[in-house]
Each structure stands twice: as structure tokens, then as C-alpha cells.
Design an enzyme around this catalytic site. Structure first.
Site, PDB file in Angstrom:
ATOM      1  N   CYS A   1       0.826  -1.202   0.000  1.00 32.79           N
ATOM      2  CA  CYS A   1       0.000   0.000   0.000  1.00 32.79           C
ATOM      3  C   CYS A   1       0.868   1.263   0.000  1.00 32.79           C
ATOM      4  O   CYS A   1       1.387   1.638  -1.033  1.00 32.79           O
ATOM      5  CB  CYS A   1      -0.980  -0.053   1.160  1.00 32.79           C
ATOM      6  SG  CYS A   1      -2.458   0.907   0.797  1.00 32.79           S
TER       7      CYS A   1
ATOM      8  N   HIS B   1      -3.557  -4.967   0.256  1.00 28.89           N
ATOM      9  CA  HIS B   1      -2.933  -5.561   1.441  1.00 28.89           C
ATOM     10  C   HIS B   1      -3.136  -7.079   1.403  1.00 28.89           C
ATOM     11  O   HIS B   1      -4.126  -7.573   1.952  1.00 28.89           O
ATOM     12  CB  HIS B   1      -3.610  -5.038   2.714  1.00 28.89           C
ATOM     13  CG  HIS B   1      -3.397  -3.586   2.976  1.00 28.89           C
ATOM     14  ND1 HIS B   1      -2.348  -3.116   3.727  1.00 28.89           N
ATOM     15  CD2 HIS B   1      -4.100  -2.495   2.590  1.00 28.89           C
ATOM     16  CE1 HIS B   1      -2.418  -1.799   3.801  1.00 28.89           C
ATOM     17  NE2 HIS B   1      -3.472  -1.388   3.119  1.00 28.89           N
TER      18      HIS B   1
ATOM     19  N   GLU C   1      -1.868  -9.295   3.105  1.00 28.93           N
ATOM     20  CA  GLU C   1      -1.787  -9.905   4.448  1.00 28.93           C
ATOM     21  C   GLU C   1      -3.163 -10.183   5.046  1.00 28.93           C
ATOM     22  O   GLU C   1      -3.324 -11.090   5.859  1.00 28.93           O
ATOM     23  CB  GLU C   1      -0.979  -9.035   5.411  1.00 28.93           C
ATOM     24  CG  GLU C   1      -1.463  -7.606   5.614  1.00 28.93           C
ATOM     25  CD  GLU C   1      -0.896  -6.628   4.594  1.00 28.93           C
ATOM     26  OE1 GLU C   1      -0.361  -7.088   3.570  1.00 28.93           O
ATOM     27  OE2 GLU C   1      -1.007  -5.407   4.816  1.00 28.93           O
TER      28      GLU C   1
HETATM   29  N1  GLN Z   1      -1.856   6.774   2.719  1.00 29.98           N
HETATM   30  C1  GLN Z   1      -1.976   6.041   1.502  1.00 29.98           C
HETATM   31  C2  GLN Z   1      -3.332   6.255   0.847  1.00 29.98           C
HETATM   32  O1  GLN Z   1      -4.240   6.735   1.451  1.00 29.98           O
HETATM   33  C3  GLN Z   1      -1.710   4.564   1.729  1.00 29.98           C
HETATM   34  C4  GLN Z   1      -2.699   3.899   2.623  1.00 29.98           C
HETATM   35  C5  GLN Z   1      -2.207   2.628   3.231  1.00 29.98           C
HETATM   36  O2  GLN Z   1      -1.020   2.330   3.231  1.00 29.98           O
HETATM   37  N2  GLN Z   1      -3.097   1.834   3.793  1.00 29.98           N
HETATM   38  O3  GLN Z   1      -3.518   5.946  -0.304  1.00 29.98           O
END
Ligand code: GLN
Length: 526
Positions: free
Chosen positions: A376, A498, A500
Site C-alpha cells: 500500500c 494488502h 496480508e
Molecule cells: N496513505 C496512503 C493512501 O491513502 C496509503 C494507505 C495505506 O497504506 N493503507 O492511499
């Protein structure tokens, strides 16, 4: 439907969720279909806005709901997929009741905690318990974990609701399991007094524990069990010792040895069934190698990254490789520390703090052929790093962090939503994988579904140039980039999603498997 209610005594943080999940696993090993409901007595509607430093990771379900990390444990232990309804909070319950009141549903009645709030709690529990799994079948047994500790003001309406449930259900369909602390005194003796007090608090609420699980650093002796049994009105075999073990996945096995399955079966009227022991074999398999992974992060608190930690463990187990994690503070670590690790992982995150350190770590991994997994925010920063150092855009950054060239930005179609706030892309979305890529090698299929929690995207204006400079976007969802990789590197992989959240002890997540395997190869060739 049979209900196993789990309450906690003495203090929070005893591992009530793991205990409950382990009970579920023990029943699942006997072929029962088990689901779980987590009650969080706070006023927040969900965990989405909660500070992870205080509350641990925000877990994301397939339907996009942002929930307590215990639901992650339930999904991992029971190998199921839960939904928003499986996390009941005070906020959700009150909102529903107040909405009903405004609609006039109560026909002028005085709306009160009893019966209106308690009725709503029971309805929520029942609905969540009865909800069918993805195969269309319902569960046989539902675990209901009441968060907090007996005696907290916040949990009172929930405890009253579960008290009422006992009277409304056949005796064989309800059991209460109380998890409590058995501390050690300075002489090394295990003390039962706190347990006696918390059982007294239960009694005052009209609740009786049929099973007591005692958490302690070392196993509880027969003598101590006898004492608890006498004071708390339950047979000695219903006092279960749950001493701390090195790995949470060993807890079901330890509780199984204590005979908890027999107590549950007798009380719930369950037939004797053969036990599938594959889980126990899996968690006791010896490791044959070990790798070290640096997680460069903003919070040094492991609970914030629990799903990542578990996913690494799942991949490690599948490869008989122990994964040792080194937590590096993104703002403080020294570059030279990085070379001590077999792989580098950059987790998700929000906000500007620590991003330069993370970008440095990604550059180090890229330039020194060290296996890299970005998740992410880790994916977005890998794009920023590439743009800065390979595309010569020194001020490349994400719109989230302020001025600069926004290689990561809100998409034009998201712009309108900007002012409204609720712009997160949450939960399951598909990604189409490109043939001949590392992503395809990992997943071995063209279309995957993974869970998301992010706002920003790779800016379409830069994609062509990034690709020309060698960055491969190996999975996409229309104009959204989902995975990236490099072809001239042993393992450089990042995902906007994600993975995970879908990793299971019995089914490790493909990117994690690939990453741990690459760490192993890197270690061997070092
Ligand atoms: N802050 C980033 C976004 O909003 C990544 C979010 C995250 O890593 N869950 O896109």
C-alpha cells in the site's frame, strides 16, 4: 445455533481473542462450522478512525468494513471471511436504536437501555451468527467475544444482553467461558484472588461461568485449579490452564491437552467426533532455516502490523523458514543497518512522517538487489522512489504529503469526493495480472481479489514514463495500478492492496511466500 460467550476478567490484554479463536479452532478441527462475533463496547461506529498506536491494527474485511484486529485472528484461526455485522460496537447499536426512535418505530414508548438497547444487541448477535458463509451454509456454533473487562461501565448493556440470552435459549445452546489472569506473587505462587473477584463481579450481573480459562506465565497446578473450582462453582476439569506459549497458533493444541473439548462437548451436547490434527502438525513442524526481515515503519508497536507479522509467519511455516523481524524506526534508523537483513518490507501507512526514511530503504533494496516487499503506502513510495531516482523527478511525491510532482495522486474522478472526506477505497477489488510477470508467477492466475484500504493512486500522467524507465505495473484494475515489479532484480514487488488480510496459517499469501523464499535465496548467496 449454539453460542459460546467469552468474557474477560481482571484486566484487558490477556489474549481473550486468541483464547476464543482457539476454542473455535478446536471445534472446527472436529468438523463444526464456527463463526465469530466481536463486541467492542466503545462508542466509535467502527475502528476506521481509531489511532492504531492506541488500538492496534485496523483490520479490513472483504466488504470493506474497518474493524478490530481480533476479527483478523478469527479469520486466520477459523479460515472464514467475516463482514461488518460481526463487529458490534456501542456506536453501531445506539445509532440503530436512535434511528428507529426518530422514525417513530417505538410508537411513543420511552426508549431505554433495557429493553431497547439490549434487544438490539441480541438482534445484532443473532443476525451475525445466522449469516451464511460464502458457500451459502450457516455456522453450527457462534463465538461471541465481549470486549473489555467485566465490571466496565461500557460493557454493562452487553453483559445484560448475554444474561438474557441464557434464559431465552435451550441450556445446550449456551455456554459462558470466562478468561482471567492468574498472576504470580513474589514467592512464585499463582494467585487465584483476582479470579475470585472477577467471578464475583460476573455473579452480581447474574452470569455464571461454566469454563474458566486461566492465563498465566506457567501452567496452573491441580492444587490451584481445585481452589478456583471451589470458589467459582465449577468442576475442576472446567478450569483450563492457558500458559503463555511462544506462538499463538499453539494455543488450540495446549487447550486441547487441557481437555476443554470434552467440557464443551458435555455442556453443549456435542457428539464425539474424530479430530483433524493437521493444524497441530503444521504448527509443530520444525524450521530448517531462518531469515531476517527489516520492517521500516512509523510505529514500533507490533500490534499495528499484526496481519503483516502473521502473514510472514504463514509464509515462513509453509517454507519451514523462521522469519525474524527487525523493527526499524523510519525516522531514526541508520542506512548501514539495512545490510544486516535478508529482506526489506515497507508496510502501509498514512501521513508524511517517516516517508523519507522509507524511500531511502526502498532505494537501498533496489540498488543492492535485496528482496523488497511494499504494501500500500510501501507500493506508492516505491513509485515515488523510482520517479525520483530513475525518472529524474527530484520533487516526486504523493499528493498526500503536500507540494511537489504528484506521481501518486487522487484520480480525476475522485476529485469531487475530496472535500467530502470519505474517499477511501476499501475491501475487495479485483486486479488483472499481466502474463509473464512475477505477479503471475506468484498468483498463478489472471484475476485475483484482494483487500484494499487506500485513498491515493498512481497518477496516470506518469505511468508511460515510469514504464519506459523500467518499472513494470504487473497488475491493474482499469486505470488503477495494483502491483509493481522490476525485471532486473531478484525480488522487487509491491502491491496497492494488502495481501496480508487474506493470509492464513494454512494458506500463505502468494506475495509473502515469494518474498520469504527470495529472502532465503538471498541469505544463501550472501
Ligand atoms: N496513505 C496512503 C493512501 O491513502 C496509503 C494507505 C495505506 O497504506 N493503507 O492511499
Amino acid at each position: 445455533m449454539k453460542y459460546i460467550i467469552i468474557t474477560g476478567g481482571v484486566m484487558s490484554g490477556l489474549g481473550k481473542g486468541i483464547t476464543a479463536a482457539s476454542v473455535g479452532r478446536i471445534l472446527k478441527n472436529r468438523g463444526y462450522r464456527v463463526t465469530a462475533v466481536k463486541i467492542d463496547p466503545y462508542l466509535n461506529i467502527d475502528a476506521g478512525t481509531m489511532n492504531p498506536a492506541q488500538h492496534g491494527e485496523v483490520f479490513v474485511l472483504k466488504d470493506g468494513s474497518e474493524v478490530d484486529l481480533d476479527l483478523g485472528n478469527y479469520e486466520r484461526f477459523l479460515d472464514i471471511e467475516l463482514t461488518a455485522g460481526h463487529n458490534i460496537t456501542t456506536g453501531k447499536v445506539y445509532r440503530t436504536v436512535i434511528d428507529k426512535e426518530r422514525r417513530g418505530d417505538f410508537l411513543g414508548e420511552t426508549v431505554q437501555i433495557i429493553p431497547h438497547i439490549t434487544d438490539q444487541i441480541k438482534t445484532c448477535i443473532r443476525q451475525a451468527a445466522e449469516q451464511a458463509f460464502t458457500d451459502g451454509e450457516k455456522a453450527d456454533i457462534c463465538l461471541v467475544e465481549v470486549g473489555g473487562t467485566v465490571g466496565d461501565i461500557e460493557s454493562m448493556p452487553f453483559l445484560e444482553a448475554i444474561r438474557q440470552m441464557r434464559g431465552e435459549l435451550p441450556a445446550h445452546d449456551y455456554i459462558l467461558l470466562h478468561v482471567t489472569l492468574i498472576p504470580e506473587d513474589t514467592m512464585g505462587d499463582l494467585k487465584t484472588k483476582p479470579t475470585q473477584h472477577s467471578v464475583k463481579a460476573l455473579r452480581e450481573l447474574g452470569l455464571h461461568a461454566e469454563i474458566i480459562v486461566g492465563r498465566s506465565d506457567r501452567p496452573i497446578s491441580a492444587h490451584t485449579k481445585r481452589k478456583i473450582s471451589a470458589f467459582c462453582d465449577l468442576p475442576q476439569n472446567a478450569v483450563i490452564s492457558a500458559a503463555t506459549v511462544p506462538d499463538i497458533y499453539e494455543v488450540p493444541m495446549e487447550m486441547e491437552k487441557e481437555g476443554i473439548a470434552e467440557v464443551l462437548a458435555a455442556h453443549l451436547g456435542l457428539e464425539k467426533r474424530e479430530v483433524d490434527t493437521s493444524w497441530y502438525r503444521l504448527v509443530t513442524k520444525e524450521y530448517t532455516s531462518r531469515v531476517t526481515v527489516a520492517i521500516v515503519s512509523k510505529y514500533g508497536i507490533e500490534d499495528v502490523y499484526i496481519s503483516i507479522k502473521e502473514a510472514l509467519k504463514h509464509a515462513g511455516r509453509a517454507l519451514s523458514t523462521e522469519v525474524k523481524i527487525g523493527w526499524l524506526d523510519a525516522e531514526r534508523y541508520e542506512r548501514c543497518q539495512l545490510k544486516d537483513y535478508d529482506g526489506i518490507l515497507i508496510p502501509g501507512g498514512f501521513g508524511k512522517r517517516g516517508i523519507e526514511g522509507k524511500i531511502e530503504a526502498i532505494r537501498f533494496a533496489r540498488e543492492n538487489n535485496i528482496p523488497f516487499l511494499g504494501l500500500c503506502l510501501g507500493f506508492q513510495l516505491a513509485v515515488v522512489e523510482y520517479a525520483r531516482h530513475k525518472l529524474n523527478i527530484p520533487d516526486a511525491t504523493s499528493e498526500e504529503f503536500g507540494e511537489g510532482s504528484h506521481v501518486i495522486a487522487l484520480l480525476p474522478e475522485q476529485e469531487g469526493l475530496h472535500e467530502l472526506g470519505g474517499t477511501m477505497r476499501l475491501g475487495n477489488y479485483i486486479a488483472d495480472i499481466r502474463e509473464g510477470t512475477l505477479a503471475m508467477n506468484l498468483y498463478k492466475k489472471k484475476e485475483i481479489t484482494e483487500r484494499h484500504r487506500h485513498r491515493y493512486e498512481v497518477n496516470p500522467r506518469y505511468i508511460k514514463n515510469l514504464e519506459k524507465a523500467g518499472l513494470i505495473f504487473s497488475a491493474t484494475n482499469k486505470n488503477r495500478m495494483e502491483c509493481l515489479e522490476l525485471s532486473d532484480h531478484p525480488f522487487f514487488f509491491a502491491s496497492q492492496f494488502h495481501p496480508e488480510f487474506k493470509s492464513r496459517p494454512t494458506r500463505a499469501s502468494p506475495p509473502y511466500l515469494g518474498f520469504v523464499e527470495a529472502c532465503r535465496v538471498n541469505k544463501r548467496t550472501k
